[in-house]
Design a protein around this motif. Structure first.
Motif, PDB file in Angstrom:
ATOM      1  N   ILE A 134       9.659  14.156   5.197  1.00  0.00           N
ATOM      2  CA  ILE A 134       8.301  14.545   5.200  1.00  0.00           C
ATOM      3  C   ILE A 134       7.851  13.920   4.129  1.00  0.00           C
ATOM      4  O   ILE A 134       6.791  13.133   4.107  1.00  0.00           O
ATOM      5  CB  ILE A 134       7.967  16.028   5.322  1.00  0.00           C
ATOM      6  N   VAL A 135       8.419  14.284   2.833  1.00  0.00           N
ATOM      7  CA  VAL A 135       8.006  13.426   1.616  1.00  0.00           C
ATOM      8  C   VAL A 135       7.953  12.064   1.610  1.00  0.00           C
ATOM      9  O   VAL A 135       6.990  11.509   1.087  1.00  0.00           O
ATOM     10  CB  VAL A 135       8.738  13.990   0.353  1.00  0.00           C
ATOM     11  N   VAL A 136       9.123  11.227   2.134  1.00  0.00           N
ATOM     12  CA  VAL A 136       8.880   9.764   2.342  1.00  0.00           C
ATOM     13  C   VAL A 136       7.863   9.442   3.266  1.00  0.00           C
ATOM     14  O   VAL A 136       7.446   8.393   2.774  1.00  0.00           O
ATOM     15  CB  VAL A 136      10.338   9.390   2.966  1.00  0.00           C
ATOM     16  N   PHE A 137       7.572  10.097   4.394  1.00  0.00           N
ATOM     17  CA  PHE A 137       6.423   9.634   5.098  1.00  0.00           C
ATOM     18  C   PHE A 137       4.976  10.009   4.813  1.00  0.00           C
ATOM     19  O   PHE A 137       4.155   9.645   5.303  1.00  0.00           O
ATOM     20  CB  PHE A 137       6.803   9.958   6.678  1.00  0.00           C
ATOM     21  N   VAL A 193       3.805  10.250  -6.978  1.00  0.00           N
ATOM     22  CA  VAL A 193       4.571  10.870  -8.254  1.00  0.00           C
ATOM     23  C   VAL A 193       3.831  10.981  -9.575  1.00  0.00           C
ATOM     24  O   VAL A 193       3.722  12.147  -9.932  1.00  0.00           O
ATOM     25  CB  VAL A 193       5.719   9.630  -8.364  1.00  0.00           C
ATOM     26  N   LEU A 194       2.824  10.149  -9.717  1.00  0.00           N
ATOM     27  CA  LEU A 194       1.776  10.408 -10.829  1.00  0.00           C
ATOM     28  C   LEU A 194       1.110  11.874 -10.607  1.00  0.00           C
ATOM     29  O   LEU A 194       0.898  12.564 -11.475  1.00  0.00           O
ATOM     30  CB  LEU A 194       0.961   9.186 -10.861  1.00  0.00           C
ATOM     31  N   ASP A 195       0.768  12.079  -9.326  1.00  0.00           N
ATOM     32  CA  ASP A 195      -0.056  13.144  -8.856  1.00  0.00           C
ATOM     33  C   ASP A 195       0.710  14.417  -9.241  1.00  0.00           C
ATOM     34  O   ASP A 195       0.395  15.605  -9.715  1.00  0.00           O
ATOM     35  CB  ASP A 195      -0.567  13.332  -7.508  1.00  0.00           C
ATOM     36  N   LEU A 196       2.124  14.412  -8.985  1.00  0.00           N
ATOM     37  CA  LEU A 196       2.964  15.501  -9.288  1.00  0.00           C
ATOM     38  C   LEU A 196       3.180  15.772 -10.848  1.00  0.00           C
ATOM     39  O   LEU A 196       3.316  16.837 -11.359  1.00  0.00           O
ATOM     40  CB  LEU A 196       4.331  15.493  -8.762  1.00  0.00           C
ATOM     41  N   GLY A 197       3.227  14.535 -11.672  1.00  0.00           N
ATOM     42  CA  GLY A 197       3.319  14.799 -13.079  1.00  0.00           C
ATOM     43  C   GLY A 197       1.939  15.253 -13.533  1.00  0.00           C
ATOM     44  O   GLY A 197       2.033  16.453 -14.497  1.00  0.00           O
ATOM     45  N   LEU A 198       0.894  14.794 -12.933  1.00  0.00           N
ATOM     46  CA  LEU A 198      -0.189  15.428 -13.392  1.00  0.00           C
ATOM     47  C   LEU A 198      -0.663  17.068 -13.197  1.00  0.00           C
ATOM     48  O   LEU A 198      -1.018  17.674 -13.759  1.00  0.00           O
ATOM     49  CB  LEU A 198      -1.602  14.723 -12.983  1.00  0.00           C
ATOM     50  N   LEU A 199       0.106  17.499 -12.011  1.00  0.00           N
ATOM     51  CA  LEU A 199      -0.003  18.763 -11.269  1.00  0.00           C
ATOM     52  C   LEU A 199       0.803  19.564 -12.513  1.00  0.00           C
ATOM     53  O   LEU A 199       0.568  20.662 -12.659  1.00  0.00           O
ATOM     54  CB  LEU A 199       0.651  18.763 -10.148  1.00  0.00           C
ATOM     55  N   ALA A 238       0.810  -1.116  -0.022  1.00  0.00           N
ATOM     56  CA  ALA A 238       0.098   0.081   0.157  1.00  0.00           C
ATOM     57  C   ALA A 238       0.887   1.091   0.083  1.00  0.00           C
ATOM     58  O   ALA A 238       0.677   2.250  -0.706  1.00  0.00           O
ATOM     59  CB  ALA A 238      -0.930  -0.004   1.246  1.00  0.00           C
ATOM     60  N   TYR A 239       2.051   1.080   0.805  1.00  0.00           N
ATOM     61  CA  TYR A 239       2.863   2.367   0.654  1.00  0.00           C
ATOM     62  C   TYR A 239       3.640   2.693  -0.534  1.00  0.00           C
ATOM     63  O   TYR A 239       3.664   3.640  -1.063  1.00  0.00           O
ATOM     64  CB  TYR A 239       4.084   2.015   1.733  1.00  0.00           C
ATOM     65  N   LEU A 240       3.907   1.663  -1.162  1.00  0.00           N
ATOM     66  CA  LEU A 240       4.471   1.751  -2.464  1.00  0.00           C
ATOM     67  C   LEU A 240       3.795   2.143  -3.788  1.00  0.00           C
ATOM     68  O   LEU A 240       3.940   3.061  -4.500  1.00  0.00           O
ATOM     69  CB  LEU A 240       5.318   0.367  -3.052  1.00  0.00           C
ATOM     70  N   VAL A 241       2.320   1.684  -3.550  1.00  0.00           N
ATOM     71  CA  VAL A 241       1.281   2.098  -4.467  1.00  0.00           C
ATOM     72  C   VAL A 241       0.973   3.539  -4.187  1.00  0.00           C
ATOM     73  O   VAL A 241       1.001   4.374  -5.027  1.00  0.00           O
ATOM     74  CB  VAL A 241       0.132   1.233  -4.379  1.00  0.00           C
TER      75      VAL A 241
END
Length: 175
Positions: free
Chosen positions: A96-99, A47-53, A38-41
């Motif tokens: 913070i980003v990792v967690f 990452v996909l959200d940042l690309g879409l942003l 679940a964490y990896l997904v």
């Protein structure tokens, strides 16, 4: 994160959960593997959200008459500013980003696990919802308290960052 958590509940604690219980492995190992997945997904979704942003920023900029290259330059110059931060703040930001994905997964996994215990499970999925609601209320109270307890970062002299504790600074700050 909600859907992957519902899948976690369904595969562990609902009527079809006996398939998971039949795996000859400790429960903590099964939980750990499901949580890691679940964490990896969630990290991939971030990452996909940042690309879409980025794509959305380019689209909004283009609608306003700003060329895509200017939007991309602005994004990369903003990212370059991040590397100018003090080392301790940069490390804090990376942690913070990792967690960050855990903030969405943990409440649901907690609710599914605790809400499925025998003392609460009498109402079925309602026990999970009740545990999640109580967790939500507690986290909101902690969040309100954190507004008055959290440190304040003064970025007016960027890249020099000053951190101090003043509960009312957030309410009285001009910028």
């Amino acid at each position: 994160q909600l859907l992957i958590s519902l899948d976690f509940y369904r595969s562990c604690y609902s009527k079809t959960g006996y398939f998971t219980a039949a795996i000859p492995e400790k429960g903590s190992t099964i939980f750990g593997v499901k949580a890691l997945y679940a964490y990896l997904v969630s990290l991939l979704a971030l990452v996909l959200d940042l690309g879409l942003l980025l794509i959305a920023a380019i689209g909004i900029g283009s609608a306003s008459g700003i060329p895509a290259s200017a939007t991309i330059d602005t994004v990369f110059s903003s990212l370059a500013m991040v590397w100018e931060l003090p080392a301790w703040l940069l490390v804090s930001l990376i942690v913070i980003v990792v967690f960050l994905p855990l903030t969405g997964i943990t409440p649901y996994f907690f609710a599914a696990t605790v809400g499925s215990e025998a003392c609460i499970n009498r109402s079925g999925f309602g026990g999970v919802v009740l545990v999640w609601f109580l967790f939500y209320l507690a986290s909101q109270l902690v969040g309100v308290a954190a507004v008055f307890l959290a440190p304040v970062a003064d970025l007016n002299a960027f890249p020099d960052v000053t951190v101090f504790y003043d509960p009312m600074k957030l309410a009285t700050a001009a910028n």
